[in-house]
Scaffold this motif. Structure first.
Motif, short mmCIF file in Angstrom:
data_model
loop_
_atom_site.label_atom_id
_atom_site.label_comp_id
_atom_site.label_asym_id
_atom_site.label_seq_id
_atom_site.Cartn_x
_atom_site.Cartn_y
_atom_site.Cartn_z
N TYR A 1 -0.44 -1.13 0.13
CA TYR A 1 0.37 -0.07 -0.16
C TYR A 1 -0.76 0.89 -0.77
N ALA A 2 -0.93 0.73 -1.91
CA ALA A 2 -2.03 1.53 -2.74
C ALA A 2 -3.29 2.02 -1.75
N ARG A 3 -3.79 1.09 -1.04
CA ARG A 3 -5.05 1.40 -0.16
C ARG A 3 -4.76 2.27 0.98
N SER A 4 -3.56 2.02 1.56
CA SER A 4 -3.22 2.92 2.64
C SER A 4 -2.82 4.27 2.24
N MET A 5 -2.37 4.42 0.98
CA MET A 5 -2.19 5.82 0.56
C MET A 5 -3.50 6.62 0.20
N ILE B 1 0.00 10.95 -3.88
CA ILE B 1 -1.19 10.85 -4.90
C ILE B 1 -0.71 9.57 -6.01
N SER B 2 0.53 9.89 -6.52
CA SER B 2 1.03 9.05 -7.48
C SER B 2 1.19 7.50 -6.84
N LEU B 3 1.18 7.24 -5.71
CA LEU B 3 1.48 5.91 -5.06
C LEU B 3 0.25 5.52 -4.86
N GLN B 4 -0.98 6.11 -4.87
CA GLN B 4 -2.41 5.60 -4.62
C GLN B 4 -2.36 4.56 -5.86
N ARG B 5 -1.84 4.60 -6.95
CA ARG B 5 -1.76 3.80 -8.09
C ARG B 5 -0.78 2.78 -8.04
#
Lengths: 252, 317
Positions: free
Chosen positions: B150-154, B140-144
């Motif tokens: 990478y953010a979009r795949s998260m 969830i943190s990596l969505q940002r």
């Protein structure tokens, strides 16, 4: 007129065919030749286990004895299973799995196309869904037959060996016992014997496109519908049924 | 390229990061930023793929047809996550083959948690509840995260992981309401998976080798300890609801901090498992290696078939 017992036995057979093949396919998870194919095989496995649930659920409904889909999957022994033998053979290598899938897909597509017309509304509805799945299963397995057959010498030889090892189990697909005849006469089941010529024609054409040889009909093994299985089925069941047998009567 | 120009680019790059702009594949980026992402994203992808093994271990033994279908779909999702992540990593100029080779050579790592065995059906519950639960907190943190692909795949992965976590917790709920043996099975799985799950967040902030630079580049958005705390707080409550006991005698609510305090994590175990000395390290890598080698003839056949047909169609034209 067919009675309740006959219908139940007939539907149960279809459930067994689906579960046993779905289980074999599920053994490819994290064992595929590359990640995309690993996912695709799991997808086909899911279709088959999904079918098993529908057929078993319907069996339980006909039986109306408190049984559930899981009763049929987990609480019966080898001799009670009535699947056609080709479905239960161990997964083998990728060539064996795809050869089996192709031979079964050609059969299943034709079968489901007829079963869609069944007078039994539930069977017709399940077949409607299965037919759509079979369309893409067959597209996929046919393309693998072509690629492996006409790929490298090794892939060609592996696939030819697989077809040879499977061929004697294909006769059983078209056998009609008394129950099949009754069900077919009542327009509930399918006259599988009548599907054989077209199956042979299709399979011969695909194998020849794939530079493969159609084996001679010099050996035949049947018996699945009577509960006479290969030795592999018992091992599959002991694995599959482990929890239900070790901790009977629990919710999971 | 001179030192001066490079540092100007770096200043500009940092400005974009500070302004919360996403970095895209064709944008200039410091070599170390690229390398850090390749390391982190490939480790993430390998974790998804290696993680299929302990769960796949129970596919043929799932106790009901419904559970079997759910688990099949879940393991398939994990493989799918591996695929997006490999593809996202490829935007950084490295191929999937190179990434897999680094895994086989032991250069690239995967989450240490998958070096623990899935021994009972309850372990499938614990893996979904705790391992996927910990992964989601991190993801969830990596969505940002600052790298766009990478953010979009998260975003997509998080949606699926939250379903995975629920299915795992659901297994634990059912077991904890079941027979004495089933409850014991659930507690045993929690006992074995609790501490390794906490280790999934990595070393304490003070000891984390890559953290400071990653935070500055906003590859990481929250520290290991912050994320771990979030996971502990949510899991303690979930365990409580189903009557399971967290295996930590020092676990205590700290009213001043508004968080749970925990006992000391055994970092020597963490170091040992990462080094390759965990219960299943050898099997996991050997399995991946073996399957990759066994599939070689299939991949060769596909290539040979395509080459033949390209030749034939060229001739025909």
């Amino acid at each position: 007129m067919i009675d309740k017992e006959q219908l139940k036995e007939f539907v149960l057979r279809l459930g067994d065919d689906s579960l046993v093949l779905g289980h074999r396919l599920s053994q490819w998870s994290s064992n595929g030749p590359f990640l995309e194919e690993d996912l695709a095989l799991t997808n086909v496995a899911l279709d088959y286990v999904g079918r098993a649930r529908m057929f078993y659920g319907y069996t339980a409904e006909i039986a109306a004895d408190g049984s559930t889909e899981d009763s049929y999957a987990y609480n019966r022994d080898c001799r009670d299973f009535t699947n056609l033998l080709i479905h239960e053979l161990p997964r083998g290598d990728f060539a064996f799995t795809m050869a089996r899938q192709y031979l079964v897909d050609e059969f299943s597509l034709a079968y489901m196309k007829r079963l869609k017309l069944s007078r039994d509304k539930t069977l017709a509805a399940i077949a409607e869904k299965a037919y759509k799945e079979d369309l893409y299963h067959l597209r996929r397995s046919t393309s693998w037959i072509l690629r492996l057959g006409d790929g490298t010498t090794q892939s060609h030889d592996r696939l030819q060996n697989a077809i040879d090892d499977l061929w004697g189990y294909t006769t059983e697909l078209f056998e009609m016992d008394e129950l099949d005849q009754e069900m077919s006469k009542a327009d509930v089941g399918v006259d599988v014997a009548s599907l054989q010529p077209e199956w042979i024609r299709q399979v011969t054409a695909t194998l020849s496109d794939a530079t493969l040889t159609v084996p001679a009909n010099d050996w035949v093994v049947t018996g699945g519908r009577k509960g006479i299985h290969t030795e592999a089925l018992g091992h599959m069941l002991s694995d599959m049924q482990f929890l239900q047998r070790a901790y009977p009567g629990q919710q999971w | 390229m001179s030192e001066e120009v490079k540092s100007e680019q770096e200043v500009l790059f940092q400005k974009r990061i500070d302004a919360e702009e996403k970095i895209e594949p064709k944008d200039w980026m410091p070599e170390k930023y690229r390398q850090t992402l390749i390391r982190q994203m490939s480790q993430h992808a390998h974790s998804e793929v290696i993680g299929m093994q302990p769960e796949g271990n129970w596919l043929t033994r799932a106790p009901t047809l419904h559970r079997k279908c759910i688990l099949l779909a879940k393991v398939q999702d994990e493989g799918g996550h591996g695929l997006y992540l490999y593809s996202a990593a490829e935007t950084l100029g490295i191929s999937r083959d190179e990434l897999v080779k680094a895994l086989h050579d032991g250069v690239a790592k995967y989450a240490s948690i998958f070096n623990y065995p899935a021994l009972t059906w309850a372990d499938i519950g614990a893996i979904g509840w705790l391992v996927d639960g910990a992964a989601i907190v991190n993801q969830i943190s990596l969505q940002r995260t600052s790298y766009g692909p990478y953010a979009r795949s998260m975003v997509r992965i998080c949606k699926e992981e939250s379903f995975h976590q629920r299915q795992g917790y659901q297994i634990m709920v059912t077991l904890s309401q079941g027979s004495h043996e089933q409850k014991a099975m659930a507690q045993d799985a929690l006992d074995r998976f609790w501490w390794p799950s906490l280790m999934m967040f990595g070393p304490h902030d003070a000891e984390s080798a890559h953290s400071a630079q990653s935070m500055k580049w906003k590859i990481k958005r929250q520290s290991n300890d912050q994320l771990r705390q979030k996971f502990i707080d949510q899991s303690v409550k979930q365990a409580d609801v189903i009557g399971l006991k967290i295996p930590d005698p020092a676990l205590k609510w700290n009213a001043d901090r508004g968080h749970y305090d925990i006992g000391a994590i055994d970092w020597s175990e963490f170091a040992r498992v990462i080094k390759g000395d965990g219960p299943c390290n050898r099997q996991r890598l050997q399995h991946h290696n073996r399957v990759h080698a066994e599939g070689a003839w299939v991949r060769d056949a596909v290539a040979a078939y395509e080459a033949k047909h390209k030749q034939r169609s060229t001739r025909a034209a």
